[in-house]
Design a protein around this motif. Structure first.
Motif, short mmCIF file in Angstrom:
data_model
loop_
_atom_site.label_atom_id
_atom_site.label_comp_id
_atom_site.label_asym_id
_atom_site.label_seq_id
_atom_site.Cartn_x
_atom_site.Cartn_y
_atom_site.Cartn_z
N LEU A 109 0.76 -1.13 0.05
CA LEU A 109 0.02 0.34 0.38
C LEU A 109 0.69 1.04 0.23
O LEU A 109 0.93 2.35 -0.83
CB LEU A 109 -1.40 -0.26 1.15
CG LEU A 109 -1.78 1.15 1.25
CD1 LEU A 109 -3.12 0.12 2.03
CD2 LEU A 109 -1.89 2.05 2.18
N ALA A 110 2.00 0.70 0.84
CA ALA A 110 3.49 2.56 1.29
C ALA A 110 3.01 2.64 -0.43
O ALA A 110 3.84 3.94 -1.09
CB ALA A 110 4.01 2.35 1.72
N ALA A 111 4.04 1.97 -0.63
CA ALA A 111 4.63 1.24 -2.33
C ALA A 111 3.31 2.25 -4.02
O ALA A 111 3.99 3.10 -4.46
CB ALA A 111 5.53 0.80 -2.61
N ALA A 112 2.71 1.78 -3.30
CA ALA A 112 1.51 2.35 -4.07
C ALA A 112 1.46 3.95 -4.08
O ALA A 112 1.21 4.65 -5.16
CB ALA A 112 0.18 1.69 -4.36
N LEU A 113 1.18 4.52 -2.97
CA LEU A 113 1.38 5.47 -2.68
C LEU A 113 2.21 6.53 -3.19
O LEU A 113 2.36 7.83 -3.43
CB LEU A 113 1.12 6.30 -1.75
CG LEU A 113 0.00 5.21 -0.31
CD1 LEU A 113 0.06 5.81 1.38
CD2 LEU A 113 -1.21 5.53 -1.01
N CYS A 114 3.76 6.50 -2.88
CA CYS A 114 5.10 6.41 -3.49
C CYS A 114 5.09 6.80 -5.24
O CYS A 114 6.22 7.36 -5.67
CB CYS A 114 6.43 6.13 -2.85
SG CYS A 114 6.14 5.84 -0.88
N ALA A 115 4.51 6.00 -5.80
CA ALA A 115 4.83 5.64 -7.28
C ALA A 115 3.46 5.76 -7.44
O ALA A 115 3.44 6.56 -9.10
CB ALA A 115 5.05 4.05 -7.90
N ALA A 116 2.60 6.52 -6.86
CA ALA A 116 0.98 6.97 -8.09
C ALA A 116 1.41 8.33 -8.53
O ALA A 116 2.48 9.20 -8.24
CB ALA A 116 0.48 7.18 -7.15
N HIS A 165 -5.69 8.71 -0.59
CA HIS A 165 -7.08 9.12 -0.80
C HIS A 165 -8.08 9.75 -2.34
O HIS A 165 -8.83 9.30 -3.03
CB HIS A 165 -7.47 10.63 -0.29
CG HIS A 165 -7.95 10.82 1.02
ND1 HIS A 165 -8.18 10.54 2.17
CD2 HIS A 165 -6.43 11.38 1.59
CE1 HIS A 165 -8.36 10.47 2.67
NE2 HIS A 165 -6.82 11.03 3.71
N GLY A 166 -6.26 9.72 -3.47
CA GLY A 166 -7.18 9.06 -4.67
C GLY A 166 -6.98 7.98 -4.58
O GLY A 166 -7.99 7.70 -5.69
N LEU A 167 -6.02 7.57 -4.40
CA LEU A 167 -5.87 5.75 -4.62
C LEU A 167 -7.47 5.12 -3.77
O LEU A 167 -8.31 4.28 -4.58
CB LEU A 167 -5.13 4.96 -4.39
CG LEU A 167 -3.56 5.62 -5.27
CD1 LEU A 167 -2.24 5.04 -4.25
CD2 LEU A 167 -3.92 4.83 -6.96
N LEU A 168 -7.61 5.81 -3.46
CA LEU A 168 -8.75 5.12 -2.50
C LEU A 168 -10.31 5.70 -3.04
O LEU A 168 -10.94 4.90 -2.63
CB LEU A 168 -9.31 6.29 -1.29
CG LEU A 168 -10.25 5.02 0.20
CD1 LEU A 168 -10.58 4.23 -0.06
CD2 LEU A 168 -10.50 5.90 1.15
#
Length: 568
Positions: A90-97, A249-252
């Motif tokens: 989940l943290a990796a997705a935030l850092c690469a989004a 919040h964008g991915l959620l």
């Protein structure tokens, strides 16, 4: 139909945001049964209690988002490994989004990774009993740090310091608290036919998990897009904090929009934001908020001006009503009123409303000082006491007992905001049959629809000219006021709102029927336990008195009182 209504800081709490709308919806759809799943936002809200609930509310379950007590869950080695893997993904997705604010793109690998990690954490919480301690642990912070330092992470994420990581981890812990609730069982959200989230963001997260675990269809209503609010908050935070939280919040939001059967914006402004944030246009159904027109019927129908009677003598009055805060731009209104007074001497301005917080109190004091400077008190003679043509009032005072009373004394109602969502106060003026002058912000043009005058924001001269043109033309005011009242009754009444949601409920269930088998007392499937008529308006499934053989009679289970459960 059994509806799981998801709220945050609103219904069924007294005075909660959106509580009035939810209450009208539940009472208007009394043919359905509602289970309310509510998040509270503070101890004061919980102490204030609930509104009186109608009988169709069968169950209320609450949980606080503002606090979370340790649940005593101790994870073993395998559970800790699962948590580290999912939280790290989940943290990796935030850092690469992608950077927030970019145009909506097709579903990306980061979105898939985020959804998989989120559902993995939910499954872990369901298996182990909660994630409160794990989300607060050093393991979570270290996983977030590894993701920020990993190759491919955005520069803003790589620049995050220890204080930034702690801030982001703390926010994620609060946002992911719904994962640890015991709502996701067969007799909880698994038993409803449809989940209706009263807003997006964390409020819709239980519905997202019910869809994941049980295939329950999800409907999300957004009268104000929650993601836009997150983009505009935390202006003083560091760039890494703003970037990571905006990505979360964008991915959620993207995952919620993907899983939802329908998205219900309350206006075109919110609809455009949803499309910008990745919503599928085929899922969008605009339903305007419903407001009760009854309190304004007397003013709208009985005012002489709108029955083609001569206008009553006396000075003209401009009325502004709302919360006093900088976004309402009363400074421009006061400067515009100076122009109105120059063209139409004797006109008065009533500013009715309470200050919104400490910032509103300071702004109100500034506006009072400006009014005293621009408009010295008028007096009939050198020995008389004067009166300022601008009055600052509050609802409940003389001549302002109700909003309808305020509009009853208005010649023209004015809205001067520079930021506005859905202008409920403008609709109240329309219900009262008042001509309006408004600034072109938010959903104002959509609401007015040609029944009032609209000017650019922060333009006192244009605002003054529009007000003067209406003050000098009573026939035009009458025409615009009558058209405004007709438009408000047609589009913004409670009845139209309830009817629209009733139809959308039926359409949602028809498109995504729940295929869970209904089991008998012995655990065997009952093939005809849920007939097709169960989704048709009316109480078609109520038993009809008739003679049956003794061997075929079943003793019905006694009806239970509404269940109230509080999760701490």
């Amino acid at each position: 139909m059994r509806i799981g209504l998801l709220t945050e800081g609103g219904y069924p709490y007294v005075g909660g945001e959106g509580g009035v709308w939810c209450d009208r919806l539940v009472r208007g759809l009394d043919i359905h049964e509602f289970d309310v799943y509510a998040f509270s936002t503070g101890q004061a809200q919980e102490d204030a209690g609930w509104v009186e609930l109608p009988p169709q509310v069968a169950r209320v379950r609450t949980a606080p988002l503002w606090t979370a007590e340790e649940d005593g869950v101790v994870h073993g080695r395998r559970a800790r490994r699962r948590f580290t893997e999912h939280y790290g993904d989940l943290a990796a997705a935030l850092c690469a989004a992608a950077e927030p604010g970019t145009a909506a793109e097709p579903r990306t690998a980061e979105a898939d990774r985020f959804a998989t990690a989120l559902h993995g954490l939910a499954e872990l919480a369901r298996d182990e009993g909660g994630l409160v301690a794990a989300l607060r642990s050093e393991r979570a912070v270290r996983a977030l740090e590894r993701a920020c330092r990993a190759p491919g992470a955005r520069r803003t994420a790589r620049d995050a310091r220890v204080a930034d990581l702690l801030t982001v981890a703390d926010h994620l812990e609060r946002a992911l608290r719904p994962l640890s609730l015991d709502w996701y069982e067969e007799d909880g959200l698994g038993a409803v036919d449809l989940c209706h989230a009263a807003s997006g963001g964390v409020t819709a997260l239980p519905g997202l998990l019910a869809h994941h675990f049980f295939g329950v269809p999800l409907l999300v209503t957004e009268y104000g897009v929650r993601l836009r609010t997150h983009y505009l908050t935390r202006p003083d935070a560091s760039p890494p904090v703003r970037s990571l939280l905006a990505a979360f919040h964008g991915l959620l939001t993207a995952e919620t929009y993907r899983a939802a059967s329908f998205l219900v914006p309350g206006n075109v402004h919110a609809r455009r934001w949803q499309e910008r944030c990745g919503a599928d246009r085929a899922k969008l159904r605009t339903i305007h908020p419903g407001m009760d027109a009854a309190p304004f019927a007397r003013v709208g129908e009985d005012t002489g001006e709108f029955r083609d009677e001569p206008e009553q003598p006396g000075p003209h009055t401009l009325v502004w009503i709302g919360r006093v805060e900088p976004a309402k731009d009363l400074v421009s209104l006061l400067h515009a009123f100076a122009g109105v007074r120059a063209a139409e001497p004797g006109t008065r301005l009533r500013i009715v409303g309470r200050a919104s917080g400490p910032e509103g109190e300071a702004y109100l004091g500034h506006c009072r000082a400006l009014a005293a400077q621009l408009f010295p008190d008028e007096a009939d003679g050198p020995h008389a006491v004067g009166q300022n043509p601008v009055s600052f009032e509050q609802l409940g005072g003389p001549g302002a007992e109700t909003t309808a009373d305020v509009h009853a004394g208005a010649t023209v109602t004015v809205l001067s905001s520079v930021v506005e969502g859905f202008p409920a106060g403008l609709i109240e003026a329309m219900f009262c049959g008042r001509a309006t002058v408004s600034t072109d912000v938010g959903a104002v043009v959509e609401v007015i629809g040609g029944t009032g005058l609209v000017v650019p924001p922060r333009n006192p001269r244009a605002l003054a000219e529009a007000c003067v043109s209406l003050l000098r033309d009573p026939e035009r005011r009458a025409r615009l006021g009558a058209a405004a009242r007709a438009r408000a009754l047609e589009l913004f009444s409670v009845e139209q709102n309830v009817t629209a949601f009733h139809g959308l409920y039926l359409e949602t269930v028809a498109r995504t029927p729940v295929r869970r088998p209904v089991l008998g007392g012995a655990g065997d499937p009952l093939p005809f336990a849920a007939p097709a008529e169960a989704h048709v308006p009316g109480h078609w499934t109520e038993p009809t008195p008739r003679a049956v053989p003794a061997w075929a009679a079943e003793t019905p289970e006694p009806l239970m009182e509404p269940v109230t459960e509080t999760v701490r």
